[in-house]
Motif scaffolding. Structure first.
Motif, PDB file in Angstrom:
ATOM      1  N   ASP A  35      49.224  30.912  35.199  1.00  0.00           N
ATOM      2  CA  ASP A  35      48.903  31.831  34.115  1.00  0.00           C
ATOM      3  C   ASP A  35      49.977  31.811  33.031  1.00  0.00           C
ATOM      4  O   ASP A  35      51.159  31.962  33.305  1.00  0.00           O
ATOM      5  CB  ASP A  35      48.744  33.250  34.657  1.00  0.00           C
ATOM      6  CG  ASP A  35      48.337  34.221  33.577  1.00  0.00           C
ATOM      7  OD1 ASP A  35      47.515  33.837  32.737  1.00  0.00           O
ATOM      8  OD2 ASP A  35      48.829  35.354  33.582  1.00  0.00           O
ATOM      9  N   HIS A  36      49.516  31.603  31.808  1.00  0.00           N
ATOM     10  CA  HIS A  36      50.369  31.698  30.624  1.00  0.00           C
ATOM     11  C   HIS A  36      49.696  32.620  29.614  1.00  0.00           C
ATOM     12  O   HIS A  36      49.588  32.298  28.433  1.00  0.00           O
ATOM     13  CB  HIS A  36      50.602  30.319  30.005  1.00  0.00           C
ATOM     14  CG  HIS A  36      51.509  29.451  30.812  1.00  0.00           C
ATOM     15  ND1 HIS A  36      52.871  29.625  30.859  1.00  0.00           N
ATOM     16  CD2 HIS A  36      51.247  28.414  31.646  1.00  0.00           C
ATOM     17  CE1 HIS A  36      53.419  28.720  31.654  1.00  0.00           C
ATOM     18  NE2 HIS A  36      52.451  27.979  32.145  1.00  0.00           N
ATOM     19  N   GLY A  37      49.202  33.766  30.125  1.00  0.00           N
ATOM     20  CA  GLY A  37      48.567  34.739  29.253  1.00  0.00           C
ATOM     21  C   GLY A  37      47.090  34.488  29.001  1.00  0.00           C
ATOM     22  O   GLY A  37      46.555  34.958  28.000  1.00  0.00           O
ATOM     23  N   PHE A  38      46.438  33.754  29.876  1.00  0.00           N
ATOM     24  CA  PHE A  38      45.003  33.505  29.711  1.00  0.00           C
ATOM     25  C   PHE A  38      44.232  34.810  29.875  1.00  0.00           C
ATOM     26  O   PHE A  38      44.585  35.642  30.700  1.00  0.00           O
ATOM     27  CB  PHE A  38      44.503  32.474  30.732  1.00  0.00           C
ATOM     28  CG  PHE A  38      45.190  31.138  30.626  1.00  0.00           C
ATOM     29  CD1 PHE A  38      45.129  30.405  29.456  1.00  0.00           C
ATOM     30  CD2 PHE A  38      45.904  30.637  31.697  1.00  0.00           C
ATOM     31  CE1 PHE A  38      45.763  29.176  29.356  1.00  0.00           C
ATOM     32  CE2 PHE A  38      46.544  29.405  31.610  1.00  0.00           C
ATOM     33  CZ  PHE A  38      46.477  28.674  30.432  1.00  0.00           C
ATOM     34  N   ASN A  39      43.167  34.972  29.118  1.00  0.00           N
ATOM     35  CA  ASN A  39      42.386  36.207  29.192  1.00  0.00           C
ATOM     36  C   ASN A  39      41.133  36.043  30.054  1.00  0.00           C
ATOM     37  O   ASN A  39      40.188  36.781  29.907  1.00  0.00           O
ATOM     38  CB  ASN A  39      42.020  36.700  27.787  1.00  0.00           C
ATOM     39  CG  ASN A  39      41.208  35.679  27.016  1.00  0.00           C
ATOM     40  OD1 ASN A  39      40.957  34.584  27.495  1.00  0.00           O
ATOM     41  ND2 ASN A  39      40.811  36.035  25.819  1.00  0.00           N
ATOM     42  N   TRP A  40      41.124  35.079  30.955  1.00  0.00           N
ATOM     43  CA  TRP A  40      40.006  34.845  31.867  1.00  0.00           C
ATOM     44  C   TRP A  40      40.538  34.636  33.275  1.00  0.00           C
ATOM     45  O   TRP A  40      41.698  34.286  33.457  1.00  0.00           O
ATOM     46  CB  TRP A  40      39.187  33.617  31.423  1.00  0.00           C
ATOM     47  CG  TRP A  40      40.032  32.446  30.996  1.00  0.00           C
ATOM     48  CD1 TRP A  40      40.391  32.106  29.726  1.00  0.00           C
ATOM     49  CD2 TRP A  40      40.662  31.477  31.843  1.00  0.00           C
ATOM     50  NE1 TRP A  40      41.196  30.995  29.732  1.00  0.00           N
ATOM     51  CE2 TRP A  40      41.370  30.584  31.021  1.00  0.00           C
ATOM     52  CE3 TRP A  40      40.706  31.263  33.220  1.00  0.00           C
ATOM     53  CZ2 TRP A  40      42.106  29.510  31.510  1.00  0.00           C
ATOM     54  CZ3 TRP A  40      41.435  30.190  33.717  1.00  0.00           C
ATOM     55  CH2 TRP A  40      42.116  29.333  32.866  1.00  0.00           C
ATOM     56  N   ARG A  41      39.703  34.878  34.268  1.00  0.00           N
ATOM     57  CA  ARG A  41      40.056  34.611  35.673  1.00  0.00           C
ATOM     58  C   ARG A  41      39.571  33.219  36.052  1.00  0.00           C
ATOM     59  O   ARG A  41      40.306  32.427  36.599  1.00  0.00           O
ATOM     60  CB  ARG A  41      39.402  35.632  36.608  1.00  0.00           C
ATOM     61  CG  ARG A  41      39.977  37.012  36.515  1.00  0.00           C
ATOM     62  CD  ARG A  41      39.308  37.955  37.502  1.00  0.00           C
ATOM     63  NE  ARG A  41      39.784  37.665  38.842  1.00  0.00           N
ATOM     64  CZ  ARG A  41      38.989  37.358  39.874  1.00  0.00           C
ATOM     65  NH1 ARG A  41      37.695  37.316  39.736  1.00  0.00           N
ATOM     66  NH2 ARG A  41      39.493  37.106  41.056  1.00  0.00           N
ATOM     67  N   VAL A  42      38.279  32.986  35.775  1.00  0.00           N
ATOM     68  CA  VAL A  42      37.639  31.703  36.046  1.00  0.00           C
ATOM     69  C   VAL A  42      36.848  31.332  34.799  1.00  0.00           C
ATOM     70  O   VAL A  42      36.147  32.165  34.238  1.00  0.00           O
ATOM     71  CB  VAL A  42      36.692  31.796  37.265  1.00  0.00           C
ATOM     72  CG1 VAL A  42      35.971  30.486  37.491  1.00  0.00           C
ATOM     73  CG2 VAL A  42      37.459  32.207  38.515  1.00  0.00           C
ATOM     74  N   VAL A  53      40.622  27.797  37.007  1.00  0.00           N
ATOM     75  CA  VAL A  53      40.887  28.997  37.788  1.00  0.00           C
ATOM     76  C   VAL A  53      42.340  29.399  37.539  1.00  0.00           C
ATOM     77  O   VAL A  53      43.250  28.582  37.655  1.00  0.00           O
ATOM     78  CB  VAL A  53      40.650  28.750  39.298  1.00  0.00           C
ATOM     79  CG1 VAL A  53      40.880  30.018  40.084  1.00  0.00           C
ATOM     80  CG2 VAL A  53      39.263  28.205  39.545  1.00  0.00           C
ATOM     81  N   LYS A  54      42.539  30.675  37.195  1.00  0.00           N
ATOM     82  CA  LYS A  54      43.882  31.180  36.910  1.00  0.00           C
ATOM     83  C   LYS A  54      44.659  31.354  38.216  1.00  0.00           C
ATOM     84  O   LYS A  54      44.130  31.831  39.211  1.00  0.00           O
ATOM     85  CB  LYS A  54      43.783  32.503  36.159  1.00  0.00           C
ATOM     86  CG  LYS A  54      45.088  32.991  35.619  1.00  0.00           C
ATOM     87  CD  LYS A  54      44.953  34.009  34.506  1.00  0.00           C
ATOM     88  CE  LYS A  54      44.272  35.271  34.885  1.00  0.00           C
ATOM     89  NZ  LYS A  54      44.461  36.332  33.879  1.00  0.00           N
ATOM     90  N   ARG A  55      45.931  30.956  38.192  1.00  0.00           N
ATOM     91  CA  ARG A  55      46.786  31.005  39.375  1.00  0.00           C
ATOM     92  C   ARG A  55      48.121  31.636  39.006  1.00  0.00           C
ATOM     93  O   ARG A  55      48.571  31.548  37.873  1.00  0.00           O
ATOM     94  CB  ARG A  55      47.023  29.562  39.860  1.00  0.00           C
ATOM     95  CG  ARG A  55      47.899  29.429  41.065  1.00  0.00           C
ATOM     96  CD  ARG A  55      48.070  27.971  41.459  1.00  0.00           C
ATOM     97  NE  ARG A  55      48.759  27.175  40.462  1.00  0.00           N
ATOM     98  CZ  ARG A  55      50.076  27.158  40.282  1.00  0.00           C
ATOM     99  NH1 ARG A  55      50.857  27.911  41.010  1.00  0.00           N
ATOM    100  NH2 ARG A  55      50.619  26.393  39.361  1.00  0.00           N
TER     101      ARG A  55
END
Length: 116
Positions: A35-42, A53-55
């Motif tokens: 994760d680098h500030g993504f606004n989604w989970r998948v 997929v965010k980790r």
């Protein structure tokens, strides 16, 4: 559907598009992105047939601090990795259902108890 999965991508957000293009050409179907500030989970990219997929990677020395960080973490991060900094944290991470992967590298191999 057959293909490759890489759960260990740690790249900057501006490089994600390039990684997707290369991964698509190489036959990857999923990436686990740190994760680098993504606004989604998948995120499913239907045109490239790749799922992102965010980790998150947690690194702790004390079991109590790790427990604190793990509270409710699956709501935001589908993949949780732990880089143990003590034997107690490694043992806890190995038996906790919220932890998906344990990082074993040259720094953490000493904390892995092979007899357990």
């Amino acid at each position: 559907m057959r293909g490759f999965i890489d759960l260990w991508l740690d790249i900057e957000p501006d490089e994600v598009e390039k990684a997707i293009d290369v991964g698509h050409k190489m036959g990857y179907i999923a990436f686990g992105l740190e994760d680098h500030g993504f606004n989604w989970r998948v995120k499913k990219l239907r045109d490239k047939k790749i799922t992102l997929v965010k980790r998150i990677t947690l690194s702790e020395e004390k079991e109590s601090k790790l427990k604190e960080k793990l509270r409710g973490i699956k709501l935001s991060f589908p993949i949780v990795s732990v880089k143990p900094q003590s034997i107690q944290v490694a043992r806890f991470a190995a038996r906790d259902g919220r932890v998906d992967t344990i990082i074993v590298d040259k720094d953490t191999a000493i904390y892995i108890d092979k007899t357990q």
